[in-house]
Scaffold this motif. Structure first.
Motif, PDB file in Angstrom:
ATOM      1  N   GLN A  56       0.817  -1.219   0.000  1.00  0.00           N
ATOM      2  CA  GLN A  56       0.000   0.000   0.000  1.00  0.00           C
ATOM      3  C   GLN A  56       0.849   1.267   0.000  1.00  0.00           C
ATOM      4  OE1 GLN A  56      -2.182  -0.808   3.572  1.00  0.00           O
ATOM      5  NE2 GLN A  56      -0.643   0.120   4.898  1.00  0.00           N
ATOM      6  N   VAL A  57       2.069   1.203   0.479  1.00  0.00           N
ATOM      7  CA  VAL A  57       2.945   2.371   0.581  1.00  0.00           C
ATOM      8  C   VAL A  57       3.505   2.785  -0.788  1.00  0.00           C
ATOM      9  CG1 VAL A  57       5.067   3.222   1.677  1.00  0.00           C
ATOM     10  CG2 VAL A  57       3.508   1.750   2.955  1.00  0.00           C
ATOM     11  N   VAL A  58       3.627   1.848  -1.715  1.00  0.00           N
ATOM     12  CA  VAL A  58       4.249   2.125  -3.014  1.00  0.00           C
ATOM     13  C   VAL A  58       3.554   3.273  -3.748  1.00  0.00           C
ATOM     14  CG1 VAL A  58       4.728   1.175  -5.313  1.00  0.00           C
ATOM     15  CG2 VAL A  58       5.243  -0.167  -3.278  1.00  0.00           C
ATOM     16  N   GLY A  59       2.252   3.366  -3.640  1.00  0.00           N
ATOM     17  CA  GLY A  59       1.514   4.437  -4.306  1.00  0.00           C
ATOM     18  C   GLY A  59       1.868   5.829  -3.811  1.00  0.00           C
ATOM     19  N   ASP A  60       2.437   5.909  -2.614  1.00  0.00           N
ATOM     20  CA  ASP A  60       2.826   7.203  -2.045  1.00  0.00           C
ATOM     21  C   ASP A  60       4.242   7.629  -2.415  1.00  0.00           C
ATOM     22  OD1 ASP A  60       0.352   7.352  -0.763  1.00  0.00           O
ATOM     23  OD2 ASP A  60       1.112   6.390   1.054  1.00  0.00           O
ATOM     24  N   ILE A  61       4.993   6.748  -3.053  1.00  0.00           N
ATOM     25  CA  ILE A  61       6.373   7.076  -3.433  1.00  0.00           C
ATOM     26  C   ILE A  61       6.352   7.871  -4.742  1.00  0.00           C
ATOM     27  CG2 ILE A  61       8.657   6.175  -4.015  1.00  0.00           C
ATOM     28  CD1 ILE A  61       7.883   3.595  -2.530  1.00  0.00           C
ATOM     29  N   ARG A  62       6.981   9.021  -4.739  1.00  0.00           N
ATOM     30  CA  ARG A  62       7.062   9.817  -5.973  1.00  0.00           C
ATOM     31  C   ARG A  62       7.846   9.035  -7.035  1.00  0.00           C
ATOM     32  NH1 ARG A  62       8.206  16.085  -4.469  1.00  0.00           N
ATOM     33  NH2 ARG A  62       6.286  16.390  -3.284  1.00  0.00           N
ATOM     34  N   PRO A  63       7.404   9.107  -8.284  1.00  0.00           N
ATOM     35  CA  PRO A  63       8.074   8.351  -9.348  1.00  0.00           C
ATOM     36  C   PRO A  63       9.580   8.604  -9.435  1.00  0.00           C
ATOM     37  CG  PRO A  63       5.995   9.195 -10.152  1.00  0.00           C
ATOM     38  CD  PRO A  63       6.205   9.792  -8.779  1.00  0.00           C
ATOM     39  N   GLU A  64      10.010   9.822  -9.204  1.00  0.00           N
ATOM     40  CA  GLU A  64      11.443  10.136  -9.302  1.00  0.00           C
ATOM     41  C   GLU A  64      12.256   9.520  -8.148  1.00  0.00           C
ATOM     42  OE1 GLU A  64       9.505  13.854  -7.430  1.00  0.00           O
ATOM     43  OE2 GLU A  64       9.007  12.462  -9.039  1.00  0.00           O
ATOM     44  N   ASN A  65      11.594   9.085  -7.090  1.00  0.00           N
ATOM     45  CA  ASN A  65      12.277   8.457  -5.954  1.00  0.00           C
ATOM     46  C   ASN A  65      12.224   6.927  -6.005  1.00  0.00           C
ATOM     47  OD1 ASN A  65      12.968  10.913  -4.784  1.00  0.00           O
ATOM     48  ND2 ASN A  65      11.059  11.036  -3.666  1.00  0.00           N
ATOM     49  N   ARG A  66      11.582   6.369  -7.018  1.00  0.00           N
ATOM     50  CA  ARG A  66      11.428   4.910  -7.110  1.00  0.00           C
ATOM     51  C   ARG A  66      12.582   4.263  -7.856  1.00  0.00           C
ATOM     52  NH1 ARG A  66       5.109   4.274  -8.978  1.00  0.00           N
ATOM     53  NH2 ARG A  66       4.248   5.441  -7.216  1.00  0.00           N
TER      54      ARG A  66
END
Length: 66
Positions: free
Chosen positions: A29-39
């Motif tokens: 569930q946390v993955v959706g909160d990660i900004r794309p540039e930080n993934r």
């Protein structure tokens, strides 16, 4: 086994947050909160842990490298 997108492109099973230095299962569930540039993606959990990321306490309880 590695999941694949149409056309045979492999999809990593783990997503790490470069900013928080935590790694998660792709479905966490946390993955959706990660900004794309930080993934960043990993196919093998061991590689993420070896590279200094810590396991998510929600989806990867108890995972560590010794």
């Amino acid at each position: 086994d590695v999941a694949e997108l149409q056309g045979g492109t492999p999809v990593p099973g783990y997503v790490a947050n470069r900013r928080s230095r935590k790694v998660h299962r792709m479905g966490c569930q946390v993955v959706g909160d990660i900004r794309p540039e930080n993934r960043t993606g990993f196919f093998v959990l061991h590689e993420a842990l070896r590279d200094g990321f810590t396991a998510c306490t929600v989806c990867l309880k108890g995972a560590c490298v010794k």
